[in-house]
Design an enzyme around this catalytic site. Structure first.
Site, mmCIF file in Angstrom:
data_model
loop_
_atom_site.group_PDB
_atom_site.id
_atom_site.type_symbol
_atom_site.label_atom_id
_atom_site.label_comp_id
_atom_site.label_asym_id
_atom_site.label_seq_id
_atom_site.Cartn_x
_atom_site.Cartn_y
_atom_site.Cartn_z
ATOM 1 N N GLY A 25 0.653 -1.226 -0.233
ATOM 2 C CA GLY A 25 0.081 0.165 0.245
ATOM 3 C C GLY A 25 0.795 1.477 -0.262
ATOM 4 O O GLY A 25 0.389 2.560 0.367
ATOM 5 N N ASP A 75 -1.192 -6.613 -6.236
ATOM 6 C CA ASP A 75 -2.363 -6.895 -5.673
ATOM 7 C C ASP A 75 -2.240 -7.694 -4.478
ATOM 8 O O ASP A 75 -2.119 -9.529 -4.832
ATOM 9 C CB ASP A 75 -3.861 -7.245 -6.651
ATOM 10 C CG ASP A 75 -5.429 -7.819 -6.122
ATOM 11 O OD1 ASP A 75 -5.172 -7.393 -4.606
ATOM 12 O OD2 ASP A 75 -6.034 -7.693 -7.240
ATOM 13 N N VAL A 76 -2.544 -7.008 -3.276
ATOM 14 C CA VAL A 76 -2.191 -8.259 -1.899
ATOM 15 C C VAL A 76 -3.510 -9.221 -2.397
ATOM 16 O O VAL A 76 -2.767 -10.220 -1.091
ATOM 17 C CB VAL A 76 -2.068 -7.002 -0.328
ATOM 18 C CG1 VAL A 76 -1.107 -5.852 -0.839
ATOM 19 C CG2 VAL A 76 -3.493 -6.320 0.164
ATOM 20 N N TYR A 168 -15.079 -3.345 8.170
ATOM 21 C CA TYR A 168 -13.779 -2.185 8.319
ATOM 22 C C TYR A 168 -13.665 -3.103 10.639
ATOM 23 O O TYR A 168 -12.143 -3.555 10.117
ATOM 24 C CB TYR A 168 -13.781 -1.570 8.410
ATOM 25 C CG TYR A 168 -12.430 -0.782 8.167
ATOM 26 C CD1 TYR A 168 -11.270 -0.789 7.059
ATOM 27 C CD2 TYR A 168 -12.288 0.145 9.002
ATOM 28 C CE1 TYR A 168 -10.982 0.375 7.233
ATOM 29 C CE2 TYR A 168 -11.379 0.419 9.520
ATOM 30 C CZ TYR A 168 -9.751 0.840 8.525
ATOM 31 O OH TYR A 168 -8.775 1.301 8.586
ATOM 32 N N ALA A 170 -13.667 -5.692 11.691
ATOM 33 C CA ALA A 170 -13.992 -7.018 12.429
ATOM 34 C C ALA A 170 -12.554 -7.069 12.201
ATOM 35 O O ALA A 170 -12.093 -8.290 12.006
ATOM 36 C CB ALA A 170 -15.368 -7.623 12.045
ATOM 37 N N ALA A 171 -12.195 -6.584 10.333
ATOM 38 C CA ALA A 171 -11.753 -7.341 9.471
ATOM 39 C C ALA A 171 -9.731 -6.809 10.457
ATOM 40 O O ALA A 171 -8.656 -7.423 10.886
ATOM 41 C CB ALA A 171 -11.432 -6.605 8.533
#
Ligand SMILES: NC(=O)c1ccc[n+]([C@@H]2O[C@H](COP(=O)([O-])OP(=O)(O)OC[C@H]3O[C@@H](n4cnc5c(N)ncnc54)[C@H](O)[C@@H]3O)[C@@H](O)[C@H]2O)c1
Length: 258
Positions: A25, A75-76, A168, A170-171
């Site tokens: 990123g 792209d991760v 978001y 939770a991640a």
């Protein structure tokens, strides 16, 4: 003379000369700031992002200062892209010492009233599963030499929750839990695993919503800048952070305390 010796000794704890750092990123915002600060401390930075032009610009700026960096499209969410980043790191600089998992996306303001399962799965995949994938992919290198630093960018949302974007939160909560679990499991390989959980930071991700109330919640009464987060990452990635593992550091202007 004496003070120069003291300054040099202190600098030695933070410098990253000869260390190779992958930053995901790194094309924008906080990741870009992290790539620049780590390069400024001497690291060879392998900057990757799904936005090829943006990450190339990050690295152009690094190289223009006489520092070391290489830009790689990635792209991760894709193992083949992750493997390519690691191959570039190893072929260019010989190894990987530091991994900063920064790449993520935002939720867009949905709540439990309107979120779809598809949207839930999209963000868990990008913000949590990708951290697992990238970490698993660099581990063989770090384990073989019994040293490594992993810094996962989480969020205050993963600690305190928020009023929207449950996927978001939770991640990011998952990223924090994964950080602690890996810190336990990887201590025997002398790999430090920590998380930086920023407060509000002035990036395009944060600019999608009004800030006034959140700024008022900070004791510093200002929005954070990418460097505010990058300096915490630099500490954790350096020898100065040797005794720190399984921790969550929150540069947030005092917005919350843990
Ligand atoms: N800005 C904030 O207020 C804030 C607060 C807390 C946590 N964070 C976290 O900080 C990190 C950076 O966010 P930011 O604010 O700099 O956002 P940003 O949108 O400016 O940067 C995110 C970067 O990730 C990249 N990216 C997105 N999907 C990708 C993919 N599939 N593969 C590779 N790269 C991808 C984007 O292209 C972009 O360059 C994120 O983990 C975010 O959740 C940000």
């Amino acid at each position: 003379m004496e003070s120069r010796v003291i300054e040099q000794t202190m600098y030695d704890y933070f410098k990253l000369v000869g260390k190779t750092a992958i930053v995901t990123g790194a094309g924008n915002g906080i990741g870009r700031g992290i790539a620049q600060v780590l390069a400024g401390l001497g690291a060879n930075v392998v900057a990757c992002d799904i936005e090829k032009d943006s990450v190339e610009k990050t690295v152009e700026e690094i190289i223009s200062k006489g520092l070391n960096g290489v830009a790689v499209y990635c792209d991760v969410r894709k193992y083949e892209d992750i493997r390519n980043v690691i191959d570039v790191a190893v072929s260019t600089y010989g190894t990987v010492d530091i991994l900063v998992n920064d790449a993520a996306g935002c939720g867009g303001g949905v709540t439990v009233d309107d979120i779809t399962e598809e949207e839930w799965l999209r963000l868990i995949e990008l913000n949590l599963n990708s951290v697992f994938r990238f970490t698993m992919s660099v581990l063989p290198i770090m384990r073989a030499k019994k040293s490594g630093k992993i810094v996962n960018i989480s969020s205050g949302a993963g600690i305190t929750g928020d009023f929207s974007d449950p996927h978001y939160a939770a991640a990011k909560g998952g990223v924090i839990a994964l950080t602690k679990e890996l810190a336990h499991e990887l201590a025997k390989d002398h790999i430090n695993v920590n998380s930086v959980a920023p407060g509000l930071v002035d990036t395009r991700m944060a600019r999608i919503r009004p800030w006034e109330d959140e700024i008022a919640d900070t004791l510093w009464y200002r929005v954070g800048q990418p460097e505010d987060i990058a300096y915490a990452v630099a500490y954790l990635a350096s020898a100065a952070g040797e005794y720190c593992t399984g921790q969550v550091i929150s540069p947030n202007g005092g917005a919350w305390m843990q």
